[in-house]
Design a protein around this motif. Structure first.
Motif, PDB file in Angstrom:
ATOM      1  N   LEU A   1      -6.052 -12.541  41.956  1.00  0.00           N
ATOM      2  CA  LEU A   1      -4.744 -13.081  41.592  1.00  0.00           C
ATOM      3  C   LEU A   1      -4.754 -14.611  41.632  1.00  0.00           C
ATOM      4  CD1 LEU A   1      -1.755 -12.574  40.926  1.00  0.00           C
ATOM      5  CD2 LEU A   1      -1.309 -12.495  43.390  1.00  0.00           C
ATOM      6  N   MET A   2      -5.352 -15.203  42.660  1.00  0.00           N
ATOM      7  CA  MET A   2      -5.410 -16.661  42.759  1.00  0.00           C
ATOM      8  C   MET A   2      -6.297 -17.248  41.664  1.00  0.00           C
ATOM      9  SD  MET A   2      -3.344 -17.385  45.173  1.00  0.00           S
ATOM     10  CE  MET A   2      -3.714 -19.125  45.426  1.00  0.00           C
ATOM     11  N   ALA A   3      -7.386 -16.554  41.328  1.00  0.00           N
ATOM     12  CA  ALA A   3      -8.247 -17.014  40.244  1.00  0.00           C
ATOM     13  C   ALA A   3      -7.500 -16.980  38.919  1.00  0.00           C
ATOM     14  CB  ALA A   3      -9.505 -16.147  40.168  1.00  0.00           C
ATOM     15  N   GLY A   4      -6.702 -15.931  38.699  1.00  0.00           N
ATOM     16  CA  GLY A   4      -5.899 -15.850  37.489  1.00  0.00           C
ATOM     17  C   GLY A   4      -4.889 -16.980  37.413  1.00  0.00           C
ATOM     18  N   ALA A   5      -4.296 -17.340  38.562  1.00  0.00           N
ATOM     19  CA  ALA A   5      -3.335 -18.444  38.590  1.00  0.00           C
ATOM     20  C   ALA A   5      -4.017 -19.770  38.300  1.00  0.00           C
ATOM     21  CB  ALA A   5      -2.639 -18.490  39.949  1.00  0.00           C
ATOM     22  N   TYR A   6      -5.297 -19.903  38.669  1.00  0.00           N
ATOM     23  CA  TYR A   6      -6.058 -21.110  38.363  1.00  0.00           C
ATOM     24  C   TYR A   6      -6.394 -21.189  36.872  1.00  0.00           C
ATOM     25  CZ  TYR A   6     -10.030 -24.322  38.216  1.00  0.00           C
ATOM     26  OH  TYR A   6     -10.890 -25.354  37.904  1.00  0.00           O
ATOM     27  N   LEU A   7      -6.747 -20.051  36.285  1.00  0.00           N
ATOM     28  CA  LEU A   7      -7.160 -20.039  34.881  1.00  0.00           C
ATOM     29  C   LEU A   7      -5.970 -20.171  33.930  1.00  0.00           C
ATOM     30  CD1 LEU A   7      -9.798 -17.144  35.001  1.00  0.00           C
ATOM     31  CD2 LEU A   7     -10.245 -19.609  34.815  1.00  0.00           C
ATOM     32  N   ALA A   8      -4.869 -19.519  34.248  1.00  0.00           N
ATOM     33  CA  ALA A   8      -3.700 -19.526  33.350  1.00  0.00           C
ATOM     34  C   ALA A   8      -2.438 -19.720  34.181  1.00  0.00           C
ATOM     35  CB  ALA A   8      -3.640 -18.224  32.565  1.00  0.00           C
ATOM     36  N   PRO A   9      -2.253 -20.917  34.759  1.00  0.00           N
ATOM     37  CA  PRO A   9      -1.147 -21.120  35.707  1.00  0.00           C
ATOM     38  C   PRO A   9       0.233 -20.932  35.103  1.00  0.00           C
ATOM     39  CG  PRO A   9      -2.169 -23.210  35.090  1.00  0.00           C
ATOM     40  CD  PRO A   9      -3.054 -22.131  34.560  1.00  0.00           C
ATOM     41  N   LYS A  10       0.393 -21.232  33.793  1.00  0.00           N
ATOM     42  CA  LYS A  10       1.713 -21.171  33.184  1.00  0.00           C
ATOM     43  C   LYS A  10       1.968 -19.867  32.438  1.00  0.00           C
ATOM     44  CE  LYS A  10       2.134 -26.193  32.700  1.00  0.00           C
ATOM     45  NZ  LYS A  10       2.420 -27.328  31.776  1.00  0.00           N
ATOM     46  N   ALA A  11       1.059 -18.925  32.570  1.00  0.00           N
ATOM     47  CA  ALA A  11       1.262 -17.629  31.924  1.00  0.00           C
ATOM     48  C   ALA A  11       2.487 -16.944  32.520  1.00  0.00           C
ATOM     49  CB  ALA A  11       0.032 -16.750  32.099  1.00  0.00           C
ATOM     50  N   THR A  12       3.279 -16.319  31.684  1.00  0.00           N
ATOM     51  CA  THR A  12       4.495 -15.645  32.142  1.00  0.00           C
ATOM     52  C   THR A  12       4.182 -14.215  32.558  1.00  0.00           C
ATOM     53  OG1 THR A  12       5.888 -16.976  30.677  1.00  0.00           O
ATOM     54  CG2 THR A  12       6.823 -14.923  31.514  1.00  0.00           C
ATOM     55  N   VAL A  13       4.600 -13.868  33.758  1.00  0.00           N
ATOM     56  CA  VAL A  13       4.438 -12.507  34.270  1.00  0.00           C
ATOM     57  C   VAL A  13       5.800 -11.991  34.708  1.00  0.00           C
ATOM     58  CG1 VAL A  13       2.058 -12.865  34.997  1.00  0.00           C
ATOM     59  CG2 VAL A  13       3.918 -13.361  36.585  1.00  0.00           C
ATOM     60  N   LEU A  14       5.911 -10.682  34.863  1.00  0.00           N
ATOM     61  CA  LEU A  14       7.174 -10.062  35.251  1.00  0.00           C
ATOM     62  C   LEU A  14       7.048  -9.504  36.664  1.00  0.00           C
ATOM     63  CD1 LEU A  14       8.126  -8.133  31.978  1.00  0.00           C
ATOM     64  CD2 LEU A  14       9.002 -10.352  32.765  1.00  0.00           C
TER      65      LEU A  14
ATOM     66  N   GLN B   1       6.236 -17.867  36.190  1.00  0.00           N
ATOM     67  CA  GLN B   1       4.883 -18.316  35.915  1.00  0.00           C
ATOM     68  C   GLN B   1       3.914 -17.673  36.912  1.00  0.00           C
ATOM     69  OE1 GLN B   1       4.734 -22.604  35.895  1.00  0.00           O
ATOM     70  NE2 GLN B   1       5.640 -22.748  33.854  1.00  0.00           N
ATOM     71  N   LEU B   2       2.695 -17.437  36.441  1.00  0.00           N
ATOM     72  CA  LEU B   2       1.707 -16.778  37.282  1.00  0.00           C
ATOM     73  C   LEU B   2       1.427 -17.584  38.549  1.00  0.00           C
ATOM     74  CD1 LEU B   2      -0.342 -14.606  37.906  1.00  0.00           C
ATOM     75  CD2 LEU B   2      -1.931 -15.684  36.298  1.00  0.00           C
ATOM     76  N   ARG B   3       1.363 -18.904  38.440  1.00  0.00           N
ATOM     77  CA  ARG B   3       1.093 -19.707  39.625  1.00  0.00           C
ATOM     78  C   ARG B   3       2.235 -19.608  40.638  1.00  0.00           C
ATOM     79  NH1 ARG B   3       1.450 -25.812  37.024  1.00  0.00           N
ATOM     80  NH2 ARG B   3       3.625 -25.738  36.327  1.00  0.00           N
ATOM     81  N   THR B   4       3.466 -19.461  40.145  1.00  0.00           N
ATOM     82  CA  THR B   4       4.605 -19.297  41.054  1.00  0.00           C
ATOM     83  C   THR B   4       4.489 -17.988  41.826  1.00  0.00           C
ATOM     84  OG1 THR B   4       6.023 -20.544  39.541  1.00  0.00           O
ATOM     85  CG2 THR B   4       7.117 -19.187  41.206  1.00  0.00           C
TER      86      THR B   4
END
Length: 287
Positions: free
Chosen positions: A240-253, A261-264
């Protein structure tokens, strides 16, 4: 650039290979898919295997004038409690966190002297062989437990949450790292989760035994060295943290409803885990 425009997120065509059928499909499975399949398979198989009686700890009576020769001690079934989970109201007052303790058995010398007792627990077969604990995994050097516990889960809800995170974010991280590096990354995250648990557990023991600390210290774990640790959470959190690093602004539900945002999401879960550890929450060891 949206998340699906990134090269490690886009679907990649299969490389090489020939033939058809289920065997070819299985060869084409990603490492992330295999991790999910193995976790689910271990959970299902273990549900059909018989329960095992596992010795969690051995305690000697503190009022003994000298330590007995344990080779001469026999553990006759003189006092065995009913095999049933302890409820909050029935937990021993001096062990408020031991909801996993299911029974105890007196240790007797051949002359009938009570010198201590064993703490026992009923565990599923694979859990008894693969669970991690500070005593068995670290001090007794059962090295396979550092990997094995990552494929065990306590219940269906525990399994479901971890597999959902792997399903949605594992593929993206694997495409970025490559299959071998992704597998190494995932397992190392789990391994270091066990090491961090051990470090905080030893810290709690030292504080209690050598400095006489009677109240919890924020950040330390005062669990028994035999307390079982299971679950893929450490590896999943790493993904999950790696995904937030790669695509921090990706929208998740969040809960499939609340957009963020994924980083949030990742940093929010990290903050929650830290709060649980610092405050000594019910699942502080798992966090």
């Amino acid at each position: 650039m949206g998340i699906h425009d990134r090269h490690y997120v886009r679907d990649q065509p299969p490389r090489g290979g020939s033939g058809s059928g289920p065997m070819r499909s299985m060869r084409m499975w990603s490492v992330n898919t295999w991790l999910i399949v193995i976790c689910v398979a271990v959970f299902l198989i273990d549900g059909f295997l018989p329960l095992q009686t596992v010795e969690m700890a051995v305690h000697l009576n503190p009022d003994l004038t000298q330590e007995p020769d344990l080779s001469a001690v026999v553990g006759g079934p003189v006092e065995v409690l009913v095999w049933a989970p302890l409820t909050r109201g029935s937990r021993p007052a001096d062990h408020p966190q031991r909801e996993w303790l299911l029974g105890k058995q007196q240790l007797l010398t051949p002359q009938g002297q009570v010198v201590g007792w064993r703490e026992l627990r009923k565990m599923r077969s694979l859990q008894s062989m693969l669970h991690f604990s500070t005593r068995r995994g670290f001090f007794e050097v059962h090295f396979w437990r550092f990997i094995g516990f990552q494929f065990l889960h306590a219940n269906f809800g525990h399994l479901l949450v971890n597999m959902i995170v792997l399903y949605f974010f594992g593929g993206m991280v694997e495409r970025y790292l490559g299959s071998k590096r992704y597998l190494a990354f995932y397992l190392l995250c789990g391994l270091f989760g066990a090491l961090m648990y051990t470090l905080l557990n030893i810290g709690g023991y030292v504080a209690a035994e050598f400095f006489g600390v009677t109240k919890a210290i924020p950040g330390l774990l005062f669990n028994d060295f035999y307390k079982p640790l299971i679950g893929a959470s450490a590896g999943v959190f790493g993904v999950l943290m790696a995904g937030a690093y790669l695509a921090p602004k990706a929208t998740v539900l969040l809960f499939f409803i609340i957009p963020m945002q994924l980083r949030t999401l990742a940093y929010g879960l990290l903050a929650f885990a830290l709060i649980m550890i610092i405050t000594g929450g019910k699942n502080a060891g798992g966090e």
